[in-house]
Design a protein around this motif. Structure first.
Motif, PDB file in Angstrom:
ATOM      1  N   ALA A 128     -38.177  15.790  78.560  1.00 19.33           N
ATOM      2  CA  ALA A 128     -37.809  14.785  79.570  1.00 19.33           C
ATOM      3  C   ALA A 128     -37.514  13.419  78.975  1.00 19.33           C
ATOM      4  CB  ALA A 128     -38.920  14.675  80.610  1.00 19.33           C
ATOM      5  N   LEU A 129     -38.301  12.988  78.006  1.00 20.64           N
ATOM      6  CA  LEU A 129     -38.129  11.619  77.504  1.00 20.64           C
ATOM      7  C   LEU A 129     -36.745  11.381  76.889  1.00 20.64           C
ATOM      8  CD1 LEU A 129     -39.278   8.819  77.195  1.00 20.64           C
ATOM      9  CD2 LEU A 129     -40.431   9.562  75.097  1.00 20.64           C
ATOM     10  N   PRO A 130     -36.232  12.283  76.025  1.00 13.51           N
ATOM     11  CA  PRO A 130     -34.878  12.041  75.495  1.00 13.51           C
ATOM     12  C   PRO A 130     -33.809  12.010  76.591  1.00 13.51           C
ATOM     13  CG  PRO A 130     -36.015  13.693  74.181  1.00 13.51           C
ATOM     14  CD  PRO A 130     -36.859  13.458  75.394  1.00 13.51           C
ATOM     15  N   ARG A 131     -33.973  12.812  77.618  1.00 19.53           N
ATOM     16  CA  ARG A 131     -32.994  12.798  78.717  1.00 19.53           C
ATOM     17  C   ARG A 131     -33.010  11.450  79.433  1.00 19.53           C
ATOM     18  NH1 ARG A 131     -34.454  16.910  82.743  1.00 19.53           N
ATOM     19  NH2 ARG A 131     -32.589  16.122  83.768  1.00 19.53           N
ATOM     20  N   ARG A 132     -34.204  10.894  79.627  1.00 19.79           N
ATOM     21  CA  ARG A 132     -34.291   9.610  80.305  1.00 19.79           C
ATOM     22  C   ARG A 132     -33.740   8.494  79.419  1.00 19.79           C
ATOM     23  NH1 ARG A 132     -40.005   7.847  82.671  1.00 19.79           N
ATOM     24  NH2 ARG A 132     -40.204   6.789  80.667  1.00 19.79           N
ATOM     25  N   LEU A 133     -34.031   8.569  78.125  1.00 17.83           N
ATOM     26  CA  LEU A 133     -33.544   7.546  77.203  1.00 17.83           C
ATOM     27  C   LEU A 133     -32.020   7.585  77.073  1.00 17.83           C
ATOM     28  CD1 LEU A 133     -36.240   7.762  74.384  1.00 17.83           C
ATOM     29  CD2 LEU A 133     -35.949   5.940  76.074  1.00 17.83           C
TER      30      LEU A 133
END
Length: 198
Positions: free
Chosen positions: A14-19
């Motif tokens: 999830a974090l790379p997608r949000r970034l």
């Protein structure tokens, strides 16, 4: 059948997608989150709302959309924002007004200046807005792994509403494989395009 996901796996996904979201997309989705919150929840009837202040570097939901709407519409609900304590594992909450001085902590998160007269006990909150990276079908959230919010939510009244804000448009996923006894589930999760209640 796929095995149940772990928090670490969901966090890594999830974090790379949000970034990867552009600043304009972060702003657009944050505005949508605010609109969903005011459409689906009785914000104007709450006495106290806990609201996290966004960590912009990680493209967290920009909760200033919510805060400024409350102030602009002169709603009676009062706001409190968290401050990480020196023990590194707990939060204290202080009333947030348009006059509250803000300081940036070591993670880049704005926090209200510590004023003992402005401290707000968790038992006073009618609702808590909770940051997250992902959420499962039972309302169990995946954050950064520090446990700050699980400890905070455990101090609230049984009737306090725990509402996650999810910048990604994902529906809740499969039940997590590694839920702990200390994990506190959400009552609802707000996404840019809708609300899920658990």
């Amino acid at each position: 059948m796929l095995p149940p996901p772990t928090k670490a796996a969901l966090r890594r996904a999830a974090l790379p997608r949000r970034l990867a979201l552009s600043p304009a997309e972060v702003a657009r989705r944050s505005e949508q989150l605010s609109a969903q919150l005011f459409t689906h929840f009785p914000v104007a009837t709450w006495r106290w709302l806990h609201v996290f202040l966004p960590l912009a570097a990680k493209h967290e939901p920009d909760t200033w959309w919510i805060i400024h709407r409350i102030w602009t519409e002169k709603l009676l609900v009062r706001l409190a924002a968290p401050m990480v304590q020196p023990d590194g594992i707990s939060l204290k909450n202080y009333e947030l007004t348009s006059a509250t001085p803000l300081l940036t902590n070591c993670w880049g998160i704005p926090e209200p200046a510590a004023d003992p007269a402005a401290e707000v006990a968790p038992a006073r909150f009618d609702a808590v807005l909770v940051p997250l990276l992902a959420v499962d079908e039972r309302g169990q959230r995946v954050g950064y792994g520090g446990g700050f919010y699980d400890r905070l939510l455990a101090q609230c009244r049984p009737e306090t509403q725990f509402i996650g804000l999810n910048m990604l448009a994902d529906a809740p996923g499969l039940a997590l494989a590694d839920v702990l006894p200390t994990d506190v589930p959400l009552h609802a999760c707000v996404g840019p395009g809708g609300v899920w209640k658990f």
